[in-house]
Design a protein around this motif. Sequence first.
Motif, mmCIF file in Angstrom:
data_model
loop_
_atom_site.group_PDB
_atom_site.id
_atom_site.type_symbol
_atom_site.label_atom_id
_atom_site.label_comp_id
_atom_site.label_asym_id
_atom_site.label_seq_id
_atom_site.Cartn_x
_atom_site.Cartn_y
_atom_site.Cartn_z
ATOM 1 N N GLN A 136 28.944 24.352 10.163
ATOM 2 C CA GLN A 136 29.121 25.615 10.876
ATOM 3 C C GLN A 136 28.377 25.557 12.206
ATOM 4 O O GLN A 136 27.270 25.027 12.280
ATOM 5 N N ARG A 258 36.957 24.103 2.466
ATOM 6 C CA ARG A 258 36.789 25.572 2.533
ATOM 7 C C ARG A 258 37.248 26.243 1.242
ATOM 8 O O ARG A 258 36.642 27.206 0.797
ATOM 9 N N ARG A 279 28.920 33.021 6.498
ATOM 10 C CA ARG A 279 29.989 32.595 7.430
ATOM 11 C C ARG A 279 29.821 33.391 8.721
ATOM 12 O O ARG A 279 30.011 34.600 8.727
ATOM 13 N N HIS A 285 33.974 27.322 9.653
ATOM 14 C CA HIS A 285 33.052 26.529 8.834
ATOM 15 C C HIS A 285 33.863 25.409 8.177
ATOM 16 O O HIS A 285 34.894 25.688 7.569
#
Length: 371
Positions: A136, A258, A279, A285
Motif C-alpha cells: 500500500q 486482494r 485500506r 493495496h
Amino acid sequence: MNLQMVDLRSQYDKIQSEIDQAILDVVRSTRFIGGPEVTGFAEELGSYLGGTHVTPCANGTDALQIALMALGLAPGDKVIVPAFTYVATAEVIALLGLHPVMVDADPMSYNMTADHFREAIQDGVKAVVPVHLFGQGVDMEPLMEMAREHGIHVIEDTAQAIGAHQISGGKSHAYGTIGHIGCTSFFPSKNLGCYGDGGAIMTSDEDLHAKIKMIANHGQSRRYYHDRIGVNSRLDAIQAAILRIKLKHLDKYNQARRAVADAYDSAFAQMDLLTTPHRSDHSTHVFHQYVMRVADGRRDDMVKHLQEKEIPHNIYYPVPLYKQKAFAEFSDVDFLPVTEALCEEVIALPIHTEMTQEMIDHICNHVQSFS
Ligand SMILES: *Cc1c(COP(=O)(O)O)cnc(C)c1O
C-alpha cells in the motif's frame, strides 16, 4: 493441506509451458546478458506503469543504491527513511557514506507520511525514500509538494507495491513513477517476482535516466570509455524473459491477493484483539503481505497458537532499524513509539496468488480459535 506464505510452485504449474519455452529460447539464443528480452521487458514495464523509463538491474537493493548514486549527493548528506522497513532501504544510504534520518510510521497504514517527512526536514537533508510497505502506498501528493518546496529528491521504494496506484482527484498514478526515481525488486516472492534476483529503476527524467543507465553499467558512456564510477548491475536475459510473461498476469495476481485479504478482513472483523490492515483512500493495496496487529501484548501468544496449528506466519519486522547493531553509529533516534508498537504487535498470514477457499477457511478458523 499445502499451506505456505507464498506458493511459487503452483503458480509456475499454471504458466509452465510458456515459461519453459521462454527460458529455452534464451538458452538457445545464447543472449544471456542484455539483448531483446531485457530491452523488451524494460519497455513493457515502462508502459504498464503508465509510461516511464525503466533501467533493469540485478536486485532491488542495487536499484536503491544506483538511484542514490545518480543524485550526486556528498558524503554526510542526510536521507530521510522510515525505521519500519526492510533493511535494504536504509542500508544503501549508510553504504554510500550518507546519513539515514529515521522516521516513525502511521499506526494505520504502517507507512511514513508527509507529516513525518516534514518534521524530519533539517539542514543537510537532500533526499527522502518513502517505502510503500506491504503493498500500500504512501500519500505522495503532500510529500512531493513539500519535497519541491525544500528541493529534496524523492526515491520511492516500490519493492512491495508494484502494480499499486496513488488515487487523487479521480486520477491514478502507478507507485514508482511519482517520485523523481522509483525502485523495485523482482525477488521471487515479490508481487512481480522472477526465478532468481532482479530489480529495476524507474524515472521520467531524461538526465536521471541517462545517469542511472550509465551507473548500472560501470559508468560507461561508450564501450570502454568510463565517465564516472559505477557498478555492475544487470538483469539476466532469462529473468527478463520470465518477467515478460509474469507481467501479463500481474493485475490478476494482485487481484487474487486482494481477494484473500478481503476474506481475512471479514473473518476477523469481530475479533477485538485483532486490527486488520487499513485500506487508505489515497492508495490501492496489492497486499504483498497481509499484516495485522494483535493487541494487549498477545502477539507472541498468537505466534505460539499458529505454530501449534501449523499455520505459516511471519513477523515483518521484529526490530526497528535504529535498534539494529549495523546502524548503531546513527544515533539520531533511539525510540519511535509507533515503530516500537508495530514491531511488537504485527503478524503476517499467508497471502499469495494460488490460495484456495479451503485454505483460506482453514486459516480463518484457526485464527478465530485464538482467545
Ligand atoms: C525486497 C525489498 C528490497 C530489496 O530488494 P532485493 O531485490 O531483495 O535486493 C528493498 N526494499 C524493500 C521494502 C523490500 O521489500
